[in-house]
Design a protein around this motif. Structure first.
Motif: not given
Lengths: 162, 390
Positions: A23, A25-26, A28, A30, A60, A73, A75, A77, A83-84, A86, A88
């Motif tokens: 997905k 999200d804003r 990012d 994931i 989390i 999680v 992260q 880079t 770019d990045r 994520r 999980k």
């Protein structure tokens, strides 16, 4: 905002069976994968997609909110691509063990020690899994949601009184 | 006395050159370091846990207590993460002031680094000079926020208030003088034979190792990796500014020193550019759900008072989701990972402190070095224990 991501497509081709969710999200990206494949996914991303830096590892606690209590999680880079991404991976409370990313990234050493210290998630093949922020004889894992804010054996926190 | 014995010694947590409360257990063969085991956590205050019990607004003052030498950078990283969750834009004036203040913060943090690093190695004069310049920046902090260190000045949507009229002159005067001060420091250190002997070839870490360990900031660039988040993954409007990113070649303490000094000159340039963008205008976004009303309306109207009271007591709900916001703090990449469940308190806040990850490299950098060089290695990593322990 891009609809596709260079690494996510490659990842979907290679690890189709282990990807649970993709997905955005804003802005990012994931990707959620099965915890059994986490080391393979991370090393694929490092070798094939040039995600050469593991920026952060954390967890989390979804106590009572998800079937698997914890979510790891990562992260990533990429220095050359700037770019990045994520990654999980869900971890169940009953079997609180996941492969250690230290086999792929050196930075995972202390970051995973911190997750172990504060969440109680164990890392398979971690070279030095000790507590890091809390004292070695500390009982309990402070960042778990069922760990009281004031510490065990004290009055529960009732919010600021002033 | 038995010969060839390996000695284990303890350094810290009260050692002055450990920059706070870092404890190192060192295995020595004579003067040479065989193994080093850092012990941290003496300053652990549970900021991540505390934030889960506070509203987004109440969490903000916790952040400037992480890296207390760069409070505004910490505020900025957190606020940008909250703004990314909320999806609100910031007025131009607020953006310019944010950039001015975070670059002054970078100068301030680097000044403390330079002062302490030089003092650790034995150059006391630089310490006195650098702290004199830092004082001006602290006064600017006090001028705009009322506090010298724990500024708590940024807000989701902009700033807590506009800057006073004296601000512009103070910053302009300081920025005009700063390159001259930097020449002074360089005159005292760069050509100094003792400084060169202590730093050249000390604490070498290759570009591959540095990337693998996750080192960020000037310490990474000193190893020759050309990566600066302000330029490469821009945030807070940095894409509109032009500046050079210094990169080292020798991967040692001296190159990291040079990189930081050039970075300070570049910060001055960024501040000058931001001063030109400083046009009159609002400093807070027009989103009443998130932003506090102006004090005038709080004191003089019942609606304003209710508005203020509602945000102060309940906070503002933040839409569900998760964001990671990494900024180029003076010490490296400072990341805030926020998970929201739709309520007014963060479900999880994770701080990715640059010093924590950078300090990991000490095991590799100090192996085989002399004990006296360890002090220079700690200095060059530029750690602050407040954010390592959180």
């Amino acid at each position: 905002m891009a609809d596709t991501n260079r690494a996510v497509e490659k990842l979907q081709g290679k690890f189709e069976a282990s990807i649970l969710e993709v997905k955005q999200d804003r802005g990012d990206w994931i990707v959620t994968v099965k915890k059994e494949d986490i080391v393979a996914v991370l090393s694929f991303l490092k070798q094939e997609c040039k995600f050469d830096m593991l920026t952060d590892v954390t967890a989390i606690d979804y106590l009572g909110k998800a079937a698997d209590r914890f979510m790891m999680v990562y992260q990533l880079t990429s220095v050359p691509f700037k770019d990045r991404l994520r990654i999980k991976a869900p971890v169940a409370e009953g079997n609180c063990l996941i492969g250690s990313a230290t086999q792929v990234y050196g930075s995972a050493g202390w970051l995973e020690r911190e997750v172990f210290d504060l969440f109680g998630i164990r890392f398979d093949k971690h070279p030095d899994l000790r507590r890091i922020l809390m004292t070695p004889d500390w009982e309990g894992y402070p960042l778990r949601k069922d760990y009281p804010l004031q510490g065990p054996g004290r009055e529960p926190y009732k919010g600021r009184l002033s | 006395m038995a010969n060839n014995e390996i000695m284990t010694i303890n350094m810290g947590p009260q050692h002055p050159s450990t920059h706070g409360v870092l404890r190192l257990v060192i295995e020595l063969d004579g003067e040479n370091i065989l193994k080093i085991d850092p012990e941290i956590g003496f300053l652990h205050r549970g900021v991540e846990k505390l934030s889960e019990h506070r509203t987004y607004h109440q969490t903000l003052p916790l952040t400037d207590r992480l890296d207390y030498l760069a409070p505004m950078s910490n505020n900025l990283g957190y606020i940008l993460a909250v703004e990314k969750l909320l999806g609100i834009d910031v007025p131009e004036r607020a953006q310019a002031i944010r950039i001015i203040m975070t670059e002054l913060t970078r100068l301030q943090s680097h000044l403390v680094w330079l002062a302490c690093h030089a003092l650790d190695i034995g150059a006391m004069t630089v310490f006195i000079y650098a702290f004199r310049e830092r004082e001006t920046i602290m006064e600017t902090y006090e001028l705009i926020s009322g506090a010298r260190m724990t500024s708590n000045f940024f807000r989701a949507g902009g700033l807590s208030q506009d800057v006073p009229a004296e601000f512009e002159k103070k910053v302009r005067d300081f920025i005009a003088e700063m390159p001259g001060f930097l020449d002074t420091y360089e005159g005292l250190l760069t050509g100094n034979p003792i400084w060169r002997k202590r730093t050249i070839g000390n604490g070498v870490i290759s570009a591959e190792d540095a990337t693998d360990i996750g080192i960020t900031g000037p310490a990474l660039r000193g190893s020759g990796v050309d990566f600066d988040l302000r330029r490469d993954i821009p945030y807070a409007g940095y894409e509109n500014y032009t500046f050079e990113v210094p990169v080292g070649t020798e991967c040692d303490t001296f190159d990291r020193y040079k990189c930081r000094l050039i970075e300070m000159r570049e910060s001055c340039k960024i501040v000058t550019q931001a001063m030109e963008r400083l046009k009159p205008g609002p400093v807070l976004a027009d989103s009443p759900q998130v932003c506090y009303p102006a004090k005038d309306s709080v004191y003089n109207s019942i609606e304003g008072l209710i508005h203020h009271f509602k945000i102060a007591s309940e906070g503002y709900p933040v839409p569900e989701g998760e964001v990671y916001m990494g900024i180029e703090a003076p010490k490296g990449e400072l990341g805030y990972y926020l998970v929201s469940d739709g309520s007014s308190k963060p479900y999880r806040m994770r701080v990715r402190p640059p010093s924590f990850v950078n300090l990991q490299a000490i095991e590799k950098m100090a192996k085989g070095a002399m004990l006296a060089d360890l002090v220079a290695i700690i200095g060059t990593l530029d750690i602050v224990l407040g954010e390592i322990d959180r």
